[in-house]
Design a protein around this motif. Sequence first.
Motif, PDB file in Angstrom:
ATOM      1  N   THR A  78      50.533  40.077  46.819  1.00 58.22           N
ATOM      2  CA  THR A  78      49.205  39.904  46.853  1.00 58.22           C
ATOM      3  C   THR A  78      48.084  39.483  45.375  1.00 58.22           C
ATOM      4  O   THR A  78      49.243  40.603  44.638  1.00 58.22           O
ATOM      5  N   GLU A  79      47.412  38.999  45.314  1.00 57.96           N
ATOM      6  CA  GLU A  79      46.146  38.624  44.222  1.00 57.96           C
ATOM      7  C   GLU A  79      45.150  39.936  43.987  1.00 57.96           C
ATOM      8  O   GLU A  79      44.025  39.300  44.583  1.00 57.96           O
ATOM      9  N   GLU A  80      45.117  40.203  43.335  1.00 61.49           N
ATOM     10  CA  GLU A  80      43.772  40.953  43.277  1.00 61.49           C
ATOM     11  C   GLU A  80      43.096  41.037  41.685  1.00 61.49           C
ATOM     12  O   GLU A  80      43.735  41.726  40.823  1.00 61.49           O
ATOM     13  N   GLU A  81      42.128  40.246  41.438  1.00 61.35           N
ATOM     14  CA  GLU A  81      41.152  39.294  40.336  1.00 61.35           C
ATOM     15  C   GLU A  81      40.018  40.636  40.001  1.00 61.35           C
ATOM     16  O   GLU A  81      39.196  40.184  40.516  1.00 61.35           O
ATOM     17  N   ASN A  82      39.689  41.204  38.527  1.00 56.70           N
ATOM     18  CA  ASN A  82      38.228  42.184  38.426  1.00 56.70           C
ATOM     19  C   ASN A  82      38.314  42.101  37.150  1.00 56.70           C
ATOM     20  O   ASN A  82      38.910  42.750  36.251  1.00 56.70           O
ATOM     21  N   GLY A  83      37.506  41.266  36.364  1.00 55.25           N
ATOM     22  CA  GLY A  83      36.705  40.519  35.296  1.00 55.25           C
ATOM     23  C   GLY A  83      38.412  40.178  34.251  1.00 55.25           C
ATOM     24  O   GLY A  83      38.799  39.398  34.873  1.00 55.25           O
ATOM     25  N   LEU A  98      48.988  43.124  40.842  1.00 55.01           N
ATOM     26  CA  LEU A  98      49.576  42.010  41.530  1.00 55.01           C
ATOM     27  C   LEU A  98      49.941  42.969  42.410  1.00 55.01           C
ATOM     28  O   LEU A  98      51.065  44.153  41.942  1.00 55.01           O
ATOM     29  N   ARG A  99      50.674  42.932  44.077  1.00 53.73           N
ATOM     30  CA  ARG A  99      51.662  43.850  45.045  1.00 53.73           C
ATOM     31  C   ARG A  99      52.183  43.217  45.392  1.00 53.73           C
ATOM     32  O   ARG A  99      52.219  42.259  45.657  1.00 53.73           O
ATOM     33  N   LEU A 100      53.810  43.527  45.575  1.00 51.03           N
ATOM     34  CA  LEU A 100      54.758  42.763  45.876  1.00 51.03           C
ATOM     35  C   LEU A 100      55.125  43.729  46.657  1.00 51.03           C
ATOM     36  O   LEU A 100      55.018  44.785  46.217  1.00 51.03           O
TER      37      LEU A 100
END
Length: 75
Positions: free
Chosen positions: A22-27, A32-34
Amino acid sequence: MKELVESIAKALVENPDHVKVTEEENGRSLTLRLEVHPDDMGKVIGKQGRIAKAIRSVLNAAGTHQNKRVQLEIG
């Protein structure tokens, strides 16, 4: 980046269908969570965390190219 982590992880584990990223972008930062099957956790982390460190190094290089700070969480 997500595809890069998936392809590396799937090559390492015995249960590639249990690999989830899963990918979480903040600026300018990207997390990335594996997630892998519990039996494959040791294969992704490696002895003394060497494989995880190598994956993080590849991600940092790719992140520098895209002007992003990349973090990898394995769990």
